[in-house]
Design an enzyme around this catalytic site. Structure first.
Site, PDB file in Angstrom:
ATOM      1  N   HIS A  76       0.823  -1.218   0.000  1.00 52.76           N
ATOM      2  CA  HIS A  76       0.000   0.000   0.000  1.00 52.76           C
ATOM      3  C   HIS A  76       0.852   1.262   0.000  1.00 52.76           C
ATOM      4  O   HIS A  76       1.930   1.304   0.581  1.00 52.76           O
ATOM      5  CB  HIS A  76      -1.017  -0.002   1.136  1.00 52.76           C
ATOM      6  N   ASP A  78      -0.239   4.411   1.002  1.00 52.56           N
ATOM      7  CA  ASP A  78      -0.515   5.411   2.038  1.00 52.56           C
ATOM      8  C   ASP A  78       0.218   5.104   3.341  1.00 52.56           C
ATOM      9  O   ASP A  78       0.592   3.959   3.608  1.00 52.56           O
ATOM     10  CB  ASP A  78      -2.021   5.524   2.295  1.00 52.56           C
ATOM     11  N   ASP A 106       6.400   1.121   6.354  1.00 51.33           N
ATOM     12  CA  ASP A 106       5.050   0.545   6.249  1.00 51.33           C
ATOM     13  C   ASP A 106       4.271   1.452   5.322  1.00 51.33           C
ATOM     14  O   ASP A 106       3.747   2.458   5.765  1.00 51.33           O
ATOM     15  CB  ASP A 106       4.404   0.466   7.643  1.00 51.33           C
ATOM     16  N   GLU A 139      -5.159   2.136   2.683  1.00 48.16           N
ATOM     17  CA  GLU A 139      -5.148   0.848   3.388  1.00 48.16           C
ATOM     18  C   GLU A 139      -5.338   1.099   4.868  1.00 48.16           C
ATOM     19  O   GLU A 139      -6.143   0.466   5.541  1.00 48.16           O
ATOM     20  CB  GLU A 139      -3.821   0.119   3.123  1.00 48.16           C
ATOM     21  N   GLU A 140      -4.568   2.079   5.369  1.00 51.92           N
ATOM     22  CA  GLU A 140      -4.634   2.417   6.795  1.00 51.92           C
ATOM     23  C   GLU A 140      -6.027   2.979   7.087  1.00 51.92           C
ATOM     24  O   GLU A 140      -6.511   3.870   6.398  1.00 51.92           O
ATOM     25  CB  GLU A 140      -3.563   3.469   7.143  1.00 51.92           C
ATOM     26  N   ASP A 163       3.531  -6.605   3.495  1.00 51.06           N
ATOM     27  CA  ASP A 163       3.066  -5.594   4.446  1.00 51.06           C
ATOM     28  C   ASP A 163       3.028  -6.141   5.868  1.00 51.06           C
ATOM     29  O   ASP A 163       2.115  -5.848   6.628  1.00 51.06           O
ATOM     30  CB  ASP A 163       1.669  -5.114   4.025  1.00 51.06           C
ATOM     31  N   HIS A 344       3.884   2.495  12.695  1.00 48.10           N
ATOM     32  CA  HIS A 344       2.870   3.370  13.309  1.00 48.10           C
ATOM     33  C   HIS A 344       3.428   4.083  14.540  1.00 48.10           C
ATOM     34  O   HIS A 344       2.648   4.539  15.375  1.00 48.10           O
ATOM     35  CB  HIS A 344       1.591   2.606  13.674  1.00 48.10           C
TER      36      HIS A 344
END
Ligand code: ZN
Ligand code: CA
Length: 370
Positions: A76, A78, A106, A139-140, A163, A344
């Site tokens: 992904h 984003d 990520d 995705e997030e 991922d 994150h």
């Protein structure tokens, strides 16, 4: 065989192009240009218009130069926040941010690994079957890019999502389903000092509901959490409205339903007990997936790991990813670790060695399938 210097440059370039969720366009345009230069056929779909992003998913295709099953690599575009103005810092073979943002590995490590591997197979004329690539948006926070992908336009029935955190060689073959549960408790306003008996406290209803709920770790397959509670303004008014936002996850659809029903029942009974009301909204965010240990896809990834001297370990995750959505759309997909550490968070980092091994693994998977 891969070009380690180019891989590192590629990764550092990617993370320095901002692409927070719903604002992936600049990065998507950059990738499309690069993919065309490498030799892929590329297009952007219209998922962005449907989900409120300024970019669609980017889809790339490479014709095979030999027989072989079509395989798909997915990552992904984003990133979570704080993810603008990322400045990489390299120390002792590890890439960090400057401590004010996430790193964006990520999932840009997954994108870098995919494109470096593909550029290498083209450059070195390595035998490969048809390859498809999906770089998703949004995705997030909901897997919305993958949910709005046109699966009729893809030929692959086998996919590798890049991922997952941890050592390259980790293979995620199972993930939970998730329900989002929102409840709005409605009581009745009254002056708290003059006529409290005329009021119904939504805060008391919520407290009753929550205290009757089984939460957090339910069993080895099931979790539940209340993440947000809001309501009330002043102490001299009996609070009329309180909202809670909750989730439940389980590897078993049956257990997920059981836990969700339990939480809904606690809310309804509490509202009834105090003579108030509750409005509930239950949404299935994504379904569970499970790829069998002896499935061909798992065996082939293990073989690729073995060829590279990487230890392969199959595992279960507690999180959701595009892997759930691909599996739900008839594509057997596993999620491969790309060396991500502490995603994150502003402490996110990745060992250059892991980024290289993730890339070698993509290349080796391509070879194993050719
Ligand atoms: Zn991710
Ligand atoms: Ca993530």
């Amino acid at each position: 065989m891969i070009n380690e210097k180019r891989l590192l440059e590629r990764f550092l370039n990617y993370i320095q192009i901002d692409s927070p969720t719903k604002d992936e366009r600049e990065f998507a345009d950059y990738l499309m240009k690069e993919m065309k230069e490498i030799g892929l056929e590329v297009y952007m779909d219209d998922a962005g218009e449907k989900v409120g992003s300024n970019s669609g998913n980017v889809i790339g295709k490479l014709k095979g130069n030999t027989e072989g099953e079509t395989i798909l690599f997915s990552a992904h575009m984003d990133t979570v926040s704080p993810g603008r103005g990322i400045k990489p810092v390299i120390k002792d073979g590890v890439i960090y941010s400057d401590g004010t943002t996430i790193l964006g590995g990520d999932d840009k490590a997954g994108i870098a690994a995919t494109l470096e591997a593909i550029e290498t197979i083209i450059e070195k004329d390595i035998p490969h079957g048809d390859i498809e690539v999906v770089f998703s948006i949004f995705e997030e926070g909901g897997l919305f890019g993958a949910k709005n992908l046109d699966y009729n336009k893809l030929n692959a029935k086998t996919a590798f999502v890049l991922d997952s955190g941890g050592d390259p060689g980790f293979i995620v073959i199972q993930g939970p389903a998730q329900n989002k549960i929102n409840a709005k408790f409605i009581g009745k306003e009254a002056h708290a000092g003059v006529a409290p008996e005329q009021g119904i406290s939504a805060i008391q209803i919520a407290a009753e509901a929550i205290s009757n709920m089984n939460l957090l770790r339910i069993d080895e397959e099931t979790t539940a959490n209340i993440g947000v509670i809001s309501g009330g303004e002043v102490t001299n008014i009996v609070t009329k409205e309180v909202e809670i936002k909750a989730e439940a996850r389980s590897l078993s659809d049956e257990k997920l339903k059981e836990q969700t029903d339990h939480m809904v029942k606690c809310c309804e009974e509490a509202a009834k007990k105090f003579g108030g009301k509750v409005e509930m909204d239950v949404d299935n965010a994504y379904g569970a997936f499970k790829v069998e240990e002896d499935a061909e896809i798992v065996q082939k990834v293990k073989k690729a790991c073995k060829n590279l001297g990487l230890e392969s370990v199959t595992m279960t995750t507690g999180g959701g990813s595009d892997t759930n959505i691909l599996n739900a759309n008839g594509i057997a997909a596993v999620n491969l670790a790309i060396g991500e550490r502490l995603p994150h968070t502003i402490d996110e980092h990745i060992y250059i060695k892991d980024l290289e091994n993730a890339t070698r693994l993509v290349l080796e998977i391509i070879k194993v399938y050719a």
